[in-house]
Motif scaffolding. Structure first.
Motif, short mmCIF file in Angstrom:
data_model
loop_
_atom_site.label_atom_id
_atom_site.label_comp_id
_atom_site.label_asym_id
_atom_site.label_seq_id
_atom_site.Cartn_x
_atom_site.Cartn_y
_atom_site.Cartn_z
N ARG A 81 0.32 -1.66 -0.25
CA ARG A 81 0.16 0.11 0.17
C ARG A 81 1.60 1.74 0.28
NH1 ARG A 81 -3.00 -2.42 -2.60
NH2 ARG A 81 -4.38 -4.16 -1.34
N ARG A 82 0.13 2.27 -0.63
CA ARG A 82 0.77 3.53 -0.60
C ARG A 82 1.91 4.27 0.79
NH1 ARG A 82 -1.75 7.44 -3.58
NH2 ARG A 82 -0.70 9.37 -3.07
N GLY A 83 3.22 4.75 -0.20
CA GLY A 83 3.78 5.41 0.55
C GLY A 83 4.86 3.77 1.70
N ALA A 84 4.93 2.73 1.23
CA ALA A 84 5.32 1.76 2.08
C ALA A 84 7.00 2.27 2.18
CB ALA A 84 5.15 0.02 1.94
N PHE A 85 8.10 0.75 2.43
CA PHE A 85 9.15 1.22 2.27
C PHE A 85 9.76 -0.27 2.39
CE2 PHE A 85 13.64 0.69 3.64
CZ PHE A 85 14.12 2.18 3.73
N LEU A 86 10.62 -0.64 1.36
CA LEU A 86 10.73 -2.27 1.61
C LEU A 86 12.45 -2.06 1.61
CD1 LEU A 86 8.56 -3.88 -0.60
CD2 LEU A 86 8.11 -3.14 1.82
N ALA A 87 12.50 -2.61 2.25
CA ALA A 87 14.04 -2.75 3.03
C ALA A 87 14.98 -3.71 1.74
CB ALA A 87 14.84 -2.79 4.10
N ALA A 88 16.35 -3.01 1.71
CA ALA A 88 17.14 -4.29 0.79
C ALA A 88 17.07 -5.40 1.56
CB ALA A 88 18.67 -3.64 1.12
N LYS A 89 16.69 -6.66 0.01
CA LYS A 89 16.27 -8.48 0.14
C LYS A 89 15.39 -8.72 1.39
CE LYS A 89 21.60 -8.68 0.06
NZ LYS A 89 21.79 -9.70 -0.71
N CYS A 90 14.22 -7.45 1.81
CA CYS A 90 13.19 -7.84 1.97
C CYS A 90 12.26 -9.29 1.04
CB CYS A 90 12.57 -7.18 2.82
SG CYS A 90 11.25 -6.27 1.58
N THR A 91 11.52 -10.01 1.64
CA THR A 91 10.85 -10.92 0.69
C THR A 91 9.45 -11.23 1.32
OG1 THR A 91 12.81 -12.16 0.26
CG2 THR A 91 10.64 -13.76 0.02
N VAL A 92 8.45 -10.75 0.53
CA VAL A 92 7.16 -10.47 1.18
C VAL A 92 6.26 -11.73 -0.02
CG1 VAL A 92 5.07 -9.20 1.68
CG2 VAL A 92 7.51 -8.30 2.22
N LEU A 93 5.81 -12.87 0.94
CA LEU A 93 4.97 -13.33 0.20
C LEU A 93 4.15 -14.30 0.47
CD1 LEU A 93 8.15 -17.01 0.67
CD2 LEU A 93 7.88 -15.03 -0.66
N GLY A 94 2.45 -14.31 -0.45
CA GLY A 94 1.61 -15.03 -0.64
C GLY A 94 0.67 -13.51 -0.51
N ASN A 95 -0.51 -14.09 -0.21
CA ASN A 95 -1.74 -12.72 -0.71
C ASN A 95 -1.80 -11.78 0.76
OD1 ASN A 95 -3.54 -11.18 -1.22
ND2 ASN A 95 -4.94 -13.09 -2.38
N ILE A 96 -0.67 -11.25 0.63
CA ILE A 96 -1.40 -10.34 1.86
C ILE A 96 -0.83 -8.42 1.50
CG2 ILE A 96 0.09 -12.75 3.00
CD1 ILE A 96 2.62 -10.78 3.96
N GLU A 97 -1.26 -8.52 2.89
CA GLU A 97 -1.07 -6.71 2.43
C GLU A 97 -0.33 -6.17 3.48
OE1 GLU A 97 -4.34 -3.20 3.17
OE2 GLU A 97 -4.97 -4.51 1.63
N VAL A 98 1.33 -4.92 2.54
CA VAL A 98 1.95 -4.46 3.70
C VAL A 98 0.87 -2.71 3.69
CG1 VAL A 98 4.00 -3.35 3.78
CG2 VAL A 98 3.80 -5.88 3.12
N GLY A 99 0.49 -2.84 4.78
CA GLY A 99 -0.48 -1.33 5.61
C GLY A 99 0.35 0.09 3.91
N ALA A 100 -0.31 1.09 4.35
CA ALA A 100 0.29 2.18 4.02
C ALA A 100 1.52 2.76 5.04
CB ALA A 100 -0.62 3.17 3.86
N HIS A 101 2.17 3.60 4.84
CA HIS A 101 3.53 4.05 5.38
C HIS A 101 4.65 2.93 6.02
CE1 HIS A 101 2.22 7.68 3.57
NE2 HIS A 101 0.70 7.57 3.83
N ALA A 102 3.86 1.56 5.98
CA ALA A 102 4.57 0.64 6.74
C ALA A 102 6.26 0.61 6.32
CB ALA A 102 4.64 -0.84 6.96
N THR A 103 6.77 -0.27 7.00
CA THR A 103 8.07 -0.31 6.52
C THR A 103 8.43 -1.93 7.05
OG1 THR A 103 9.26 2.30 7.52
CG2 THR A 103 10.73 -0.03 7.41
N VAL A 104 8.72 -2.91 5.75
CA VAL A 104 9.88 -3.79 5.64
C VAL A 104 11.56 -4.37 5.90
CG1 VAL A 104 9.30 -6.03 4.71
CG2 VAL A 104 7.07 -4.71 5.16
N GLY A 105 11.76 -4.69 6.88
CA GLY A 105 13.50 -5.10 7.32
C GLY A 105 13.53 -6.40 6.27
N ALA A 106 14.64 -6.83 6.35
CA ALA A 106 14.76 -7.84 5.76
C ALA A 106 15.20 -9.20 7.33
CB ALA A 106 16.48 -7.92 5.28
#
Length: 84
Positions: free
Chosen positions: A59-84
Motif C-alpha cells: 500500500r501507499r508510501g510503504a518502504f521495502l528495505a534491501a533483501k526483504c521477502t514478502v510472500l503470499g496474498n497479504i497486505e503491507v499497510g500504508a506507510h509501513a516499513t518492511v526490513g530483511a
C-alpha cells in the motif's frame, strides 16, 4: 540486471526502485503510489494458494528495505516499513 517483473503486476505512480538489481515482482502483486523498494526485494507467492491472487499488496508510501521477502496474498499497510 537480474530483475524479474511480471508484466501483469500492477504499479502505481511515484514508485522508486533504488538499485533494482535482484528484485522479483510476481504476477498478481500490487504496488500502490509512492512506494520505495530497495535492491533484492521479492514480492512472491508461497505456492500453496488455491486461488489465482497469490502475491502481496503493497500500500501507499510503504518502504521495502534491501533483501526483504514478502510472500503470499497479504497486505503491507500504508506507510509501513518492511526490513530483511
Amino acid at each position: 540486471f537480474g530483475v524479474d517483473i511480471h508484466p501483469a503486476s500492477r504499479w502505481g505512480r511515484g514508485i522508486t526502485m533504488d538499485h533494482g538489481t535482484g528484485c522479483v515482482i510476481g504476477e498478481t502483486a500490487v504496488i500502490d503510489d509512492n512506494v520505495y523498494l530497495m535492491h533484492d526485494v521479492t514480492l512472491g507467492a508461497t505456492g500453496t494458494s488455491k486461488n489465482h491472487d497469490r502475491h502481496p499488496k503493497i500500500r501507499r508510501g510503504a518502504f521495502l528495505a534491501a533483501k526483504c521477502t514478502v510472500l503470499g496474498n497479504i497486505e503491507v499497510g500504508a506507510h509501513a516499513t518492511v526490513g530483511a
